[in-house]
Design a protein around this motif. Structure first.
Motif, PDB file in Angstrom:
ATOM      1  N   TYR A 166       0.271   8.258  -5.334  1.00 53.02           N
ATOM      2  CA  TYR A 166      -0.709   9.333  -5.138  1.00 53.02           C
ATOM      3  C   TYR A 166       0.007  10.654  -4.839  1.00 53.02           C
ATOM      4  O   TYR A 166      -0.387  11.710  -5.329  1.00 53.02           O
ATOM      5  CB  TYR A 166      -1.667   8.991  -3.997  1.00 53.02           C
ATOM      6  N   ARG A 167       1.063  10.548  -4.046  1.00 52.19           N
ATOM      7  CA  ARG A 167       1.842  11.757  -3.730  1.00 52.19           C
ATOM      8  C   ARG A 167       2.492  12.316  -5.000  1.00 52.19           C
ATOM      9  O   ARG A 167       2.477  13.526  -5.234  1.00 52.19           O
ATOM     10  CB  ARG A 167       2.916  11.433  -2.683  1.00 52.19           C
ATOM     11  N   GLU A 191       0.836  -1.206   0.000  1.00 55.78           N
ATOM     12  CA  GLU A 191       0.000   0.000   0.000  1.00 55.78           C
ATOM     13  C   GLU A 191       0.869   1.253   0.000  1.00 55.78           C
ATOM     14  O   GLU A 191       0.492   2.277  -0.561  1.00 55.78           O
ATOM     15  CB  GLU A 191      -0.908  -0.008   1.234  1.00 55.78           C
ATOM     16  N   GLN A 192       2.046   1.150   0.606  1.00 51.11           N
ATOM     17  CA  GLN A 192       2.961   2.295   0.643  1.00 51.11           C
ATOM     18  C   GLN A 192       3.393   2.696  -0.763  1.00 51.11           C
ATOM     19  O   GLN A 192       3.535   3.881  -1.072  1.00 51.11           O
ATOM     20  CB  GLN A 192       4.190   1.967   1.485  1.00 51.11           C
ATOM     21  N   CYS A 221       0.568   4.643  -2.202  1.00 51.94           N
ATOM     22  CA  CYS A 221       0.479   5.966  -1.574  1.00 51.94           C
ATOM     23  C   CYS A 221       1.505   6.925  -2.164  1.00 51.94           C
ATOM     24  O   CYS A 221       1.224   8.105  -2.370  1.00 51.94           O
ATOM     25  CB  CYS A 221       0.676   5.849  -0.063  1.00 51.94           C
ATOM     26  N   ASP A 222       2.690   6.401  -2.440  1.00 52.26           N
ATOM     27  CA  ASP A 222       3.712   7.257  -3.042  1.00 52.26           C
ATOM     28  C   ASP A 222       3.342   7.645  -4.473  1.00 52.26           C
ATOM     29  O   ASP A 222       3.696   8.723  -4.952  1.00 52.26           O
ATOM     30  CB  ASP A 222       5.076   6.557  -3.016  1.00 52.26           C
ATOM     31  N   ASP A 271      -1.272  11.061   6.101  1.00 55.18           N
ATOM     32  CA  ASP A 271      -2.111  10.095   5.388  1.00 55.18           C
ATOM     33  C   ASP A 271      -2.445  10.613   3.995  1.00 55.18           C
ATOM     34  O   ASP A 271      -2.557  11.828   3.770  1.00 55.18           O
ATOM     35  CB  ASP A 271      -3.419   9.854   6.154  1.00 55.18           C
ATOM     36  N   ILE A 272      -2.600   9.697   3.065  1.00 52.02           N
ATOM     37  CA  ILE A 272      -3.029  10.067   1.711  1.00 52.02           C
ATOM     38  C   ILE A 272      -3.822   8.912   1.121  1.00 52.02           C
ATOM     39  O   ILE A 272      -3.530   7.744   1.391  1.00 52.02           O
ATOM     40  CB  ILE A 272      -1.823  10.411   0.810  1.00 52.02           C
ATOM     41  N   LYS A 273      -4.839   9.243   0.365  1.00 52.29           N
ATOM     42  CA  LYS A 273      -5.688   8.248  -0.281  1.00 52.29           C
ATOM     43  C   LYS A 273      -5.775   8.551  -1.769  1.00 52.29           C
ATOM     44  O   LYS A 273      -5.478   9.663  -2.208  1.00 52.29           O
ATOM     45  CB  LYS A 273      -7.092   8.252   0.338  1.00 52.29           C
TER      46      LYS A 273
END
Length: 237
Positions: A71-72, A64-65, A68-69, A211-213
């Motif tokens: 998404y960033r 998941e990390q 998330c990256d 947090d980021i989604k």
């Protein structure tokens, strides 16, 4: 005696020291991308990042990390695409306004006078190349600036006659102006936190990762696309 026809061969990359490289302009033969075309290429990269998950599925070694990256990175690329668009469109509009030979607004006049001193303006007048000199000076100055954030976008678009671009976009897109301004600021600040702090809250000890989604990245892309699409419609109408 019958003469034989001599056929020449096409030679590439001929170097002729007697030909001045500035004696012809290749820009007329090389298609130039518009500000909006450049934006579309940049924003597509951000969209590609958040679409990775649907193609990879539940691959064991992708955590998941990793997502998330992505998404960033999508947020960073989206704000960069906005920056590149504003930079390009302002330069293009300044060049058009000078070429039209219509009176310039006071804000733009003062900005150009700050870039070009009297000697440079005199040389431009003597050589009939004021447009190129202004364009080069603006590009050089813009290379030292960023075009991220509500205030900067408003300020630089005012130079080319767009006095209240957020209000105009809000009306054209049928969205709330305050929300538009707020969203642009939120995602610009988030971009800075990701780019400069690795998306960690450095005020906490130990440092806490924010947090980021996927919805955060999707909303950022959507806001930026809608904003730029409508700016482009307003300016190029």
């Amino acid at each position: 005696m019958e003469e034989k026809e001599t056929k020449g061969k096409i030679t590439k990359n001929v170097v002729n020291p007697n030909v001045d490289e500035t004696s012809f302009d290749t820009s007329e033969r090389i298609p130039q991308l518009t500000a909006y075309e450049i934006f579309e290429k940049c924003i597509t990269r951000a969209e590609n990042l958040i679409s990775i998950q649907q193609f990879t599925g539940d691959v064991e070694h992708i955590s998941e990390q990793h997502y998330c990256d992505c998404y960033r990175a999508a947020i960073v690329l989206s704000i960069s695409a906005l920056d590149a668009y504003i930079r390009k469109i302002v330069v293009s509009e300044i060049v058009k306004m000078i070429a039209d030979k219509k009176p310039l607004n006071e804000q733009l006049r003062n900005y150009i006078k700050e870039l070009l001193n009297q000697d440079k303006l005199l040389d431009a007048a003597r050589n009939y190349d004021i447009i190129k000199r202004v364009e080069d000076a603006v590009k050089e100055d813009f290379g030292k600036k960023s075009f991220q954030g509500e205030w900067k976008i408003s300020h630089f678009l005012e130079l080319v006659g767009q006095k209240d671009i957020f209000s105009e976009v809000a009306v054209k897109a049928n969205i709330n102006e305050k929300n538009l301004r707020k969203d642009i600021e939120i995602f610009t600040k988030r971009r800075h936190i990701i780019a400069h702090s690795g998306d960690y809250d450095l005020n906490q000890n130990p440092h806490k990762e924010n947090d980021i989604k996927i919805d955060d990245a999707k909303k950022c892309i959507d806001v930026v696309k809608k904003f730029v699409q409508n700016i482009n419609k307003i300016i190029t109408k």
